[in-house]
Design a protein around this motif. Structure first.
Motif, PDB file in Angstrom:
ATOM      1  N   ARG A 161       0.863  -1.179   0.000  1.00 52.47           N
ATOM      2  CA  ARG A 161       0.000   0.000   0.000  1.00 52.47           C
ATOM      3  C   ARG A 161       0.898   1.227   0.000  1.00 52.47           C
ATOM      4  NH1 ARG A 161      -2.152  -0.874   4.427  1.00 52.47           N
ATOM      5  NH2 ARG A 161      -4.017  -1.991   3.732  1.00 52.47           N
ATOM      6  N   SER A 162       0.618   2.164  -0.896  1.00 52.71           N
ATOM      7  CA  SER A 162       1.461   3.338  -1.030  1.00 52.71           C
ATOM      8  C   SER A 162       0.697   4.600  -0.662  1.00 52.71           C
ATOM      9  CB  SER A 162       1.980   3.444  -2.470  1.00 52.71           C
ATOM     10  OG  SER A 162       2.771   4.587  -2.634  1.00 52.71           O
ATOM     11  N   THR A 163       1.356   5.496   0.088  1.00 54.40           N
ATOM     12  CA  THR A 163       0.755   6.785   0.446  1.00 54.40           C
ATOM     13  C   THR A 163       1.791   7.878   0.227  1.00 54.40           C
ATOM     14  OG1 THR A 163       1.420   6.533   2.758  1.00 54.40           O
ATOM     15  CG2 THR A 163      -0.793   5.792   2.167  1.00 54.40           C
ATOM     16  N   GLY A 164       1.317   9.079  -0.102  1.00 55.20           N
ATOM     17  CA  GLY A 164       2.217  10.199  -0.305  1.00 55.20           C
ATOM     18  C   GLY A 164       2.845  10.177  -1.682  1.00 55.20           C
ATOM     19  N   ARG A 169       6.815   9.692  -0.047  1.00 51.86           N
ATOM     20  CA  ARG A 169       6.060   8.472  -0.353  1.00 51.86           C
ATOM     21  C   ARG A 169       6.458   7.359   0.605  1.00 51.86           C
ATOM     22  NH1 ARG A 169       5.631   5.545  -6.310  1.00 51.86           N
ATOM     23  NH2 ARG A 169       3.770   4.310  -5.850  1.00 51.86           N
ATOM     24  N   ARG A 171       5.534   3.200   1.786  1.00 50.29           N
ATOM     25  CA  ARG A 171       4.881   1.944   1.394  1.00 50.29           C
ATOM     26  C   ARG A 171       4.793   1.032   2.598  1.00 50.29           C
ATOM     27  NH1 ARG A 171       8.464   3.410  -2.607  1.00 50.29           N
ATOM     28  NH2 ARG A 171       7.663   3.559  -4.744  1.00 50.29           N
TER      29      ARG A 171
END
Length: 324
Positions: A161-164, A169, A171
């Protein structure tokens, strides 16, 4: 003969979930549990379910139930299901039990996942927190571009799951158990490597392992015990290990390692199998346990799968040491 199905599943809203056996109909409560749920927590959930068993049935749902969790739930008369196809339903004296058919793992070749990628994924699985791109690249001894490719493959496959964005960023591994199963199915993770069977006298394997490791270290040969033997050093393996699996650094000829051990090449009666450690998946990140160089835990699990009684040994090691 009645051709109607004896067990039928129909979709329903969670609030309307129910189970029917003959003329008996009970509300069905879905209780999701994590694959890492400990025995104490699971026992508490089972006790809570028993308190309302007269008016409703609780179905425990898990991605992948561990053997000890299955044994606990069955002994308690609880109902459960997991994504492997295992189902156990208990309702008013009626038991429905379905075991998944043993399936040979399908081997796949995913572009972008080579020996270096396998090293990176092993580190991801063992890290308490998902490392940064730069940190993972350094630990796996890969370039930033190679590491980014591996992470993108895992993200596309639904394991990260990746955010930013940009430098912010981050993961995170979604399900370590699912990622481990995926890795085990990759050809790069379990290649057919060059091997050499040898015999080195020792009264017991526990005496053989540290002596062998000391001799290889004295010869400056990178190595790591793996598979069932390494699981035994973690106190999570078989009591008898007739054949010890040892990964030898890929830049060392197996014959040289055999000479360093002053061991005899043996087509029969071997007690050590030397395996070329392609990609450094076993020797890079090895740790010392009881005077013996031992491969990383995820590598031990993957190598155990290919040994005699490998599924049982690997399953026990996975539950006792990896925990997912």
């Amino acid at each position: 003969m009645d051709a109607r199905p004896w067990f039928t599943v129909q979709s329903a809203a969670a609030a309307a979930a129910a189970i029917e056996v003959g003329q008996v109909r009970k509300p069905l409560t879905i209780q999701t549990i994590a694959s890492t749920c400990g025995a104490d927590e699971l026992e508490r959930l089972v006790c809570d379910a028993e308190e309302v068993a007269g008016t409703q049935t609780t179905l425990f749902v898990c991605t992948r139930l561990r053997p000890t969790a299955i044994a606990l739930l069955e002994s308690a008369g609880a109902s459960f299901v997991d994504s492997t196809g295992r189902l156990h339903m208990v309702v008013d004296g009626v038991i429905v039990h379905v075991e998944p058919e043993p399936r040979k793992a399908q081997v796949t070749r995913t572009p972008g996942i080579g020996p270096g990628g396998v090293r990176a994924i092993q580190l991801l699985l063992q890290a308490a927190q998902t490392p940064t791109l730069q940190g993972l690249a350094a630990d796996a001894r890969l370039s930033l571009a190679q590491t980014h490719t591996v992470l993108q493959v895992l993200e596309d496959a639904g394991h990260l799951r990746s955010t930013g964005v940009g430098p912010h960023r981050r993961r995170a591994v979604i399900d370590r158990g699912a990622l481990l199963d995926w890795l085990a199915s990759q050809a790069a993770a379990r290649p057919r490597a060059q091997r050499l069977d040898i015999f080195l006298y020792a009264r017991r394997p526990e005496e053989l392992w540290p002596r062998m490791s000391a001799m290889l270290s004295a010869a400056s040969i990178g190595h790591a015990l793996t598979g069932a033997a390494a699981a035994a050093l973690h106190n999570a393996g078989p009591t008898a290990v007739p054949l010890t699996l040892v990964r030898i650094a890929a830049d060392v000829l197996l014959a040289r390692a055999a000479r360093a051990l002053d061991a005899e090449v043996a087509e029969r009666g071997a007690n050590i199998r030397l395996v070329a450690d392609t990609g450094g998946v076993g020797t890079i990140g090895a740790e010392m346990i009881k005077g013996t160089s031992v491969a990383p835990p995820v590598r031990i699990y993957l190598d155990a799968l290919g040994e005699r009684r490998g599924d049982d040994i690997a399953s026990h090691f996975r539950e006792a040491v990896l925990g997912y």
